[in-house]
Design a protein around this motif. Structure first.
Motif, PDB file in Angstrom:
ATOM      1  N   PRO A 280      25.771  31.415  41.311  1.00  0.00           N
ATOM      2  CA  PRO A 280      25.875  32.859  41.034  1.00  0.00           C
ATOM      3  C   PRO A 280      24.800  33.690  41.742  1.00  0.00           C
ATOM      4  O   PRO A 280      24.919  34.924  41.797  1.00  0.00           O
ATOM      5  N   LEU A 281      23.780  33.030  42.276  1.00  0.00           N
ATOM      6  CA  LEU A 281      22.651  33.747  42.863  1.00  0.00           C
ATOM      7  C   LEU A 281      22.822  34.026  44.349  1.00  0.00           C
ATOM      8  O   LEU A 281      22.013  34.747  44.933  1.00  0.00           O
ATOM      9  N   VAL A 282      23.863  33.455  44.969  1.00  0.00           N
ATOM     10  CA  VAL A 282      24.060  33.620  46.407  1.00  0.00           C
ATOM     11  C   VAL A 282      25.451  34.217  46.662  1.00  0.00           C
ATOM     12  O   VAL A 282      26.276  34.325  45.757  1.00  0.00           O
ATOM     13  N   SER A 283      25.703  34.587  47.910  1.00  0.00           N
ATOM     14  CA  SER A 283      26.997  35.158  48.277  1.00  0.00           C
ATOM     15  C   SER A 283      27.306  34.827  49.726  1.00  0.00           C
ATOM     16  O   SER A 283      26.462  34.268  50.448  1.00  0.00           O
ATOM     17  N   GLY A 284      28.518  35.181  50.158  1.00  0.00           N
ATOM     18  CA  GLY A 284      28.907  34.984  51.557  1.00  0.00           C
ATOM     19  C   GLY A 284      28.918  33.521  51.963  1.00  0.00           C
ATOM     20  O   GLY A 284      29.337  32.637  51.201  1.00  0.00           O
ATOM     21  N   THR A 285      28.441  33.252  53.176  1.00  0.00           N
ATOM     22  CA  THR A 285      28.458  31.886  53.700  1.00  0.00           C
ATOM     23  C   THR A 285      27.558  30.951  52.888  1.00  0.00           C
ATOM     24  O   THR A 285      27.832  29.755  52.800  1.00  0.00           O
ATOM     25  N   SER A 286      26.509  31.507  52.298  1.00  0.00           N
ATOM     26  CA  SER A 286      25.634  30.682  51.456  1.00  0.00           C
ATOM     27  C   SER A 286      26.377  30.179  50.230  1.00  0.00           C
ATOM     28  O   SER A 286      26.246  29.016  49.836  1.00  0.00           O
ATOM     29  N   ARG A 287      27.191  31.036  49.640  1.00  0.00           N
ATOM     30  CA  ARG A 287      27.971  30.606  48.480  1.00  0.00           C
ATOM     31  C   ARG A 287      29.013  29.572  48.875  1.00  0.00           C
ATOM     32  O   ARG A 287      29.277  28.625  48.124  1.00  0.00           O
TER      33      ARG A 287
ATOM     34  N   VAL B 293      39.773  32.048  43.290  1.00  0.00           N
ATOM     35  CA  VAL B 293      40.605  33.147  43.780  1.00  0.00           C
ATOM     36  C   VAL B 293      39.789  34.433  43.823  1.00  0.00           C
ATOM     37  O   VAL B 293      39.869  35.217  44.781  1.00  0.00           O
ATOM     38  N   THR B 294      38.986  34.662  42.810  1.00  0.00           N
ATOM     39  CA  THR B 294      38.116  35.840  42.788  1.00  0.00           C
ATOM     40  C   THR B 294      37.141  35.822  43.961  1.00  0.00           C
ATOM     41  O   THR B 294      36.808  36.868  44.531  1.00  0.00           O
ATOM     42  N   ASP B 295      36.728  34.625  44.353  1.00  0.00           N
ATOM     43  CA  ASP B 295      35.799  34.479  45.475  1.00  0.00           C
ATOM     44  C   ASP B 295      36.519  34.458  46.823  1.00  0.00           C
ATOM     45  O   ASP B 295      35.879  34.347  47.869  1.00  0.00           O
ATOM     46  N   GLY B 296      37.848  34.513  46.815  1.00  0.00           N
ATOM     47  CA  GLY B 296      38.611  34.567  48.058  1.00  0.00           C
ATOM     48  C   GLY B 296      38.842  33.238  48.744  1.00  0.00           C
ATOM     49  O   GLY B 296      39.222  33.208  49.919  1.00  0.00           O
ATOM     50  N   GLN B 297      38.656  32.115  48.036  1.00  0.00           N
ATOM     51  CA  GLN B 297      38.831  30.801  48.662  1.00  0.00           C
ATOM     52  C   GLN B 297      40.309  30.467  48.863  1.00  0.00           C
ATOM     53  O   GLN B 297      40.653  29.722  49.769  1.00  0.00           O
ATOM     54  N   TRP B 298      41.164  30.962  48.018  1.00  0.00           N
ATOM     55  CA  TRP B 298      42.612  30.853  48.245  1.00  0.00           C
ATOM     56  C   TRP B 298      43.309  32.039  47.596  1.00  0.00           C
ATOM     57  O   TRP B 298      42.736  32.731  46.749  1.00  0.00           O
ATOM     58  N   THR B 299      44.537  32.274  48.040  1.00  0.00           N
ATOM     59  CA  THR B 299      45.294  33.453  47.607  1.00  0.00           C
ATOM     60  C   THR B 299      46.681  33.039  47.159  1.00  0.00           C
ATOM     61  O   THR B 299      47.353  32.252  47.827  1.00  0.00           O
ATOM     62  N   TRP B 300      47.116  33.584  46.017  1.00  0.00           N
ATOM     63  CA  TRP B 300      48.450  33.315  45.503  1.00  0.00           C
ATOM     64  C   TRP B 300      49.436  34.355  46.008  1.00  0.00           C
ATOM     65  O   TRP B 300      49.139  35.552  46.006  1.00  0.00           O
ATOM     66  N   THR B 301      50.580  33.888  46.463  1.00  0.00           N
ATOM     67  CA  THR B 301      51.635  34.793  46.929  1.00  0.00           C
ATOM     68  C   THR B 301      52.892  34.677  46.087  1.00  0.00           C
ATOM     69  O   THR B 301      53.909  35.288  46.396  1.00  0.00           O
ATOM     70  N   SER B 302      52.830  33.875  45.040  1.00  0.00           N
ATOM     71  CA  SER B 302      53.977  33.700  44.151  1.00  0.00           C
ATOM     72  C   SER B 302      54.203  34.964  43.343  1.00  0.00           C
ATOM     73  O   SER B 302      53.262  35.623  42.911  1.00  0.00           O
TER      74      SER B 302
ATOM     75  N   ARG C 178      36.128  28.454  55.742  1.00  0.00           N
ATOM     76  CA  ARG C 178      35.109  28.728  54.732  1.00  0.00           C
ATOM     77  C   ARG C 178      34.566  27.472  54.053  1.00  0.00           C
ATOM     78  O   ARG C 178      33.391  27.426  53.689  1.00  0.00           O
ATOM     79  N   LEU C 179      35.398  26.466  53.858  1.00  0.00           N
ATOM     80  CA  LEU C 179      34.971  25.270  53.131  1.00  0.00           C
ATOM     81  C   LEU C 179      34.929  24.029  54.010  1.00  0.00           C
ATOM     82  O   LEU C 179      35.033  22.904  53.524  1.00  0.00           O
ATOM     83  N   GLY C 180      34.758  24.225  55.299  1.00  0.00           N
ATOM     84  CA  GLY C 180      34.614  23.089  56.194  1.00  0.00           C
ATOM     85  C   GLY C 180      35.919  22.624  56.797  1.00  0.00           C
ATOM     86  O   GLY C 180      36.917  23.360  56.796  1.00  0.00           O
ATOM     87  N   PRO C 181      35.950  21.398  57.323  1.00  0.00           N
ATOM     88  CA  PRO C 181      37.140  20.861  58.004  1.00  0.00           C
ATOM     89  C   PRO C 181      38.364  20.898  57.099  1.00  0.00           C
ATOM     90  O   PRO C 181      38.266  20.815  55.872  1.00  0.00           O
ATOM     91  N   GLU C 182      39.533  20.996  57.740  1.00  0.00           N
ATOM     92  CA  GLU C 182      40.776  21.083  56.995  1.00  0.00           C
ATOM     93  C   GLU C 182      41.736  19.960  57.374  1.00  0.00           C
ATOM     94  O   GLU C 182      41.674  19.429  58.487  1.00  0.00           O
TER      95      GLU C 182
END
Length: 272
Positions: A20-27, A154-163, A89-93
């Motif tokens: 909770p103390l960091v943001s962006g790429t650090s988070r 989802v709030t942090d933008g790591q994935w998005t729902w389109t359903s 954002r979370l490394g290799p895919e």
């Protein structure tokens, strides 16, 4: 080895405190660190207490089936609903799924498995019915964990729902099908671990036996710590709802664990 397990656990807890103390790429980096440390703690503890083969079954059943479900899910919308991951954002895919995501299934599953096992082991449920009860309780516990995880990510933008399917009150952007998919997927994982892992389990018989205290701490931290963080530390109105939902559903496992620990501590105090 017990010190190694606790060292990894301490690192995982520290990383979650930093989140909770960091943001962006650090988070993003902290997010990956949290998953890797939790997964490492789970796998190492499982290998030491239940045997290396059981640990392999754990990883194959959770990370393996988790990866398959995520690939199928992002490609078809089944079984969770339609969604996609943020890129880079979370490394290799792996086929559009961050490689760290399958390990999150392992990281979440094992502490819940140990907590459910603890509850049933100290319950009046007949031994021949405990396997069925554990499989069911683990699946419910995993849904509770996802009520925290999905809303936070989802709030942090790591994935998005389109359903377009409806969601829970207060969290409308995550479809209810996601939780049904989680329950079904976790149920399959638990059945495989119970059936296959049960045949492969080889508990440590020599030297000082290591208890399940470490995964129980991880479970309680996840249950109670996530509720606190969502309610007070992290930004997003929907997180106030996930704090309540996750607390209640994971509480199906958490409340009996706490009650049993308090009861056992009380008995130990009386004896002394």
């Amino acid at each position: 080895m017990n010190r190694v397990v606790w060292g990894i656990v301490a690192g995982a807890l520290l990383a979650q405190i930093v989140y909770p103390l960091v943001s962006g790429t650090s988070r993003d980096a902290v997010t990956v660190a949290v998953v890797l440390l939790l997964a490492a703690a789970s796998v190492v503890h499982a290998a030491v207490t239940r045997g290396p083969v059981w640990a392999v079954v754990l990883v194959a059943s959770t990370a393996g089936l988790g990866l398959v479900s995520e690939i199928v899910g992002t490609a078809t919308g089944f079984p969770f609903g339609s969604y996609f991951y943020a890129t880079g954002r979370l490394g290799p895919e792996i086929v559009g799924v961050p490689a760290v995501v399958p390990l999150a299934w392992t990281a979440g599953f094992y502490p819940i498995w140990c907590a459910a096992s603890y509850v049933l082991r100290h319950s009046p449920v007949p031994p021949d019915r405990r396997a069925f009860g554990r499989v069911l309780v683990v699946a419910v516990g995993m849904v509770g964990w996802d009520l925290y995880l999905d809303t936070q990510m989802v709030t942090d933008g790591q994935w998005t729902w389109t359903s377009g399917n409806a969601g829970l009150p207060g969290i409308p952007f995550i479809p209810y099908t996601n939780y049904l998919g989680w329950f079904a997927t976790a149920l399959i994982m638990a059945i495989v671990v119970d059936r296959v892992g049960g045949r492969a389990e080889s508990p440590r018989t020599s030297g000082r036996r290591i208890s399940d205290a470490a995964p129980l701490v991880l479970f309680l931290w996840t249950w109670l710590g996530s509720a606190f963080a969502h309610a007070f530390l992290l930004e997003g109105d929907e997180l106030r709802y996930s704090a309540l939902y996750g607390f209640c559903v994971m509480g199906v496992v958490g409340v009996p664990v706490v009650a049993m620990r308090i009861r056992r501590a009380g008995k130990a105090t009386v004896k002394t």
